[in-house]
Design an enzyme around this catalytic site. Sequence first.
Site, short mmCIF file in Angstrom:
data_model
loop_
_atom_site.label_atom_id
_atom_site.label_comp_id
_atom_site.label_asym_id
_atom_site.label_seq_id
_atom_site.Cartn_x
_atom_site.Cartn_y
_atom_site.Cartn_z
N HIS A 143 0.84 -1.20 0.00
CA HIS A 143 0.00 0.00 0.00
C HIS A 143 0.87 1.25 0.00
O HIS A 143 1.12 1.85 1.04
CB HIS A 143 -0.94 -0.02 1.21
CG HIS A 143 -1.98 -1.09 1.14
ND1 HIS A 143 -1.84 -2.30 1.81
CD2 HIS A 143 -3.15 -1.16 0.46
CE1 HIS A 143 -2.90 -3.05 1.56
NE2 HIS A 143 -3.72 -2.39 0.75
N PRO A 158 2.75 4.47 -3.00
CA PRO A 158 2.41 5.26 -4.20
C PRO A 158 2.34 4.45 -5.49
O PRO A 158 1.59 4.79 -6.40
CB PRO A 158 3.54 6.30 -4.27
CG PRO A 158 4.10 6.38 -2.91
CD PRO A 158 3.94 5.02 -2.31
N ASP A 216 -8.86 -1.62 -7.86
CA ASP A 216 -8.09 -1.77 -6.62
C ASP A 216 -7.60 -3.21 -6.42
O ASP A 216 -6.54 -3.43 -5.85
CB ASP A 216 -8.96 -1.34 -5.43
CG ASP A 216 -8.21 -1.28 -4.12
OD1 ASP A 216 -6.97 -1.13 -4.14
OD2 ASP A 216 -8.86 -1.38 -3.06
#
Length: 377
Positions: A151, A153, A300
């Site tokens: 998790h 950039p 996601d």
Amino acid sequence: RVVEIPDDEVPATLSGEGPVPPEIKRWLVQTFTSRRADVRGRKESETRRSLRSVVHAVQAGMFVERMFRKTSVGVQNLPPEVQEHFKNIDSWSYDVFELDRISDGNSLKFVFYELLNKYDLIRKFKIPLKSLFAYSARLQRGYRKYNNRYHNPIHAADVAQSLNCLLVSSGFVHWLSDLEMFSMIMAAVVHDLEHSGTTNTFHTNTRSPLAQMYNDKSVLENHHISSAFRLLNEEDCDILVNFSKDDYPSKEARTLMIDMVLATDMSQHFGQVKKLQSNLQHPESLEKSRAMCLMIHSADINHPSKQWELHCRWTERLVVEFFEQGDQERKLGLPLSPLCDRHTTMVAQSQIGFMDYVIKPTYDVLFDIFRNVNGPV
């Protein structure tokens, strides 16, 4: 803590191939289900457009063709290597790790800029470049707050790029308003901002400050979107400065972004998919915003659908976070969360279960939504 839910919320079998293995089912139950109310949690607006109403508009030619071009903002703000790499930004096999390497760790910053520029949103919403790059820099800093392997950039850049690919390949891009496009891109880049590298269940079980602040409900997701809006108040970071604070578009963008980020809460997964499956029986009842939420959620969790090398790389990173959480739980004397025990977790089996019971059903629903948009009414 394992969430108690009705048995019909979790798939018992897959195409008659046998029951879900107990460990996989426990993981699915704890991670992807919830008894909480719909994350939208508000009265449906009569102004919300249904899929069917938009289909009629598309088929009647009542939409503005998206112009995939470089705008007056220009490409001079991107390094030459990055410009060349972005020629493949619409590809499902796009390598965001390579982008991060050639951009010196600025993959999120440049993907955010590229997508806003590609759809001419920088010009249309009069976004100051100084504010855009300042906001992007703070986003990247926020994603690195806990030095997460997954998790971080790069994940945010990957989700934004994958969302773009879904929009383009499906034709969905042609019936989104400029405000909806902006809101989707924005939601993608901020959706995991300041992620702690641990799950909502971990926050709840440890009674963390965030869990107490958000009353154990979508703890991380509430924090992500709240942090994204707070960043706008920092010096030179207000990319919405030319939005009127009181007009309808500004409020709609905020509402859409909140809805989409909250929809990435994995505990809402089965409820979200089940609701959309039901709505697709009567497409006129399916709101456009719900489809947008599923697209963000699908982007996601995209990596199992990517080419093998990318999927393996993402899995290795995710497993590191899971095992680090398990180590913390062991030290705190808490029950270890599913798939977080580095001594017993079978990574391959867990990924197969994730693909079978989460990824495939989700993308099947997404395909059905796209077919309703592009197929005959």
